[in-house]
Design a protein around this motif. Structure first.
Motif, mmCIF file in Angstrom:
data_model
loop_
_atom_site.group_PDB
_atom_site.id
_atom_site.type_symbol
_atom_site.label_atom_id
_atom_site.label_comp_id
_atom_site.label_asym_id
_atom_site.label_seq_id
_atom_site.Cartn_x
_atom_site.Cartn_y
_atom_site.Cartn_z
ATOM 1 N N LEU A 171 -6.607 3.928 -8.624
ATOM 2 C CA LEU A 171 -6.579 5.015 -7.658
ATOM 3 C C LEU A 171 -5.134 5.446 -7.411
ATOM 4 N N HIS A 172 -4.921 6.748 -7.422
ATOM 5 C CA HIS A 172 -3.615 7.329 -7.096
ATOM 6 C C HIS A 172 -3.800 8.253 -5.894
ATOM 7 N N ILE A 173 -2.878 8.182 -4.962
ATOM 8 C CA ILE A 173 -2.861 9.143 -3.871
ATOM 9 C C ILE A 173 -1.445 9.695 -3.764
ATOM 10 N N ARG A 174 -1.386 10.944 -3.304
ATOM 11 C CA ARG A 174 -0.065 11.561 -3.102
ATOM 12 C C ARG A 174 0.020 12.012 -1.643
ATOM 13 N N ARG A 175 1.061 11.545 -0.989
ATOM 14 C CA ARG A 175 1.316 11.944 0.380
ATOM 15 C C ARG A 175 1.923 13.339 0.375
ATOM 16 N N ASP A 176 1.813 14.058 1.469
ATOM 17 C CA ASP A 176 2.309 15.436 1.515
ATOM 18 C C ASP A 176 3.814 15.557 1.292
ATOM 19 N N ASP A 177 4.557 14.460 1.447
ATOM 20 C CA ASP A 177 5.996 14.500 1.153
ATOM 21 C C ASP A 177 6.304 14.194 -0.315
ATOM 22 N N GLY A 178 5.229 14.011 -1.129
ATOM 23 C CA GLY A 178 5.390 13.774 -2.560
ATOM 24 C C GLY A 178 5.318 12.321 -2.981
ATOM 25 N N LEU A 179 5.381 11.383 -2.032
ATOM 26 C CA LEU A 179 5.297 9.963 -2.368
ATOM 27 C C LEU A 179 3.931 9.649 -2.974
ATOM 28 N N VAL A 180 3.927 8.953 -4.115
ATOM 29 C CA VAL A 180 2.689 8.562 -4.785
ATOM 30 C C VAL A 180 2.469 7.068 -4.578
ATOM 31 N N LEU A 181 1.274 6.718 -4.153
ATOM 32 C CA LEU A 181 0.881 5.325 -3.959
ATOM 33 C C LEU A 181 -0.277 5.029 -4.884
ATOM 34 N N ILE A 182 -0.298 3.804 -5.402
ATOM 35 C CA ILE A 182 -1.252 3.437 -6.455
ATOM 36 C C ILE A 182 -1.948 2.133 -6.093
ATOM 37 N N GLY A 183 -3.227 2.028 -6.483
ATOM 38 C CA GLY A 183 -3.969 0.778 -6.379
ATOM 39 C C GLY A 183 -4.146 0.285 -4.954
#
Length: 129
Positions: free
Chosen positions: A57-69
């Motif tokens: 799973l990948h998510i992107r925060r509105d400031d561009g930070l990508v978080l994974i798993g």
């Protein structure tokens, strides 16, 4: 408060169920779902390659930070006020094991979906016979 785009595999019954459940719990409307298995999904807007997004799973925060798993999962639950149970996912002593388990679940998500009783022929409350 941050907003998040969730890049998930809607073709996976278990994944679809969990993302739609998270969206229902999203009372502040801070989650946007992005179905990476949709025929019209635009890879140019994605935070990673299709191969990487299908693996975890990948998510992107509105400031561009990508978080994974597991970090992505813990972040999403914290954002909706349900982060209390996600501690073991990110504690230093258990993070490695949690990430390893999550990667295995993600890799076998279609088979696990069937084992857990998620019907792959059902989408959005409609099932094919």
């Amino acid at each position: 408060m941050s907003a998040y785009t969730l890049f998930y595999d809607h073709a996976c019954p278990m994944c679809r169920h969990e993302m739609l459940r998270l969206k229902r719990l999203d009372k502040l409307n801070i989650f946007t779902l992005s179905n990476i298995s949709a025929p019209d999904f635009e890879l140019t807007t994605a935070p990673a390659s299709m191969e990487k997004m299908q693996a975890l799973l990948h998510i992107r925060r509105d400031d561009g930070l990508v978080l994974i798993g597991v970090e992505a999962i813990a972040t999403l639950y914290r954002a909706i006020g349900k982060g209390w149970w996600t501690g073991p996912l990110i504690w230093p002593a258990t993070r490695g094991l949690a990430s390893w388990i999550y990667a295995r679940i993600a890799r076998h998500r279609y088979g696990i979906s069937v084992l857990l009783g998620f019907n792959p022929a059902c989408r959005d409350g409609v099932c094919k016979l």
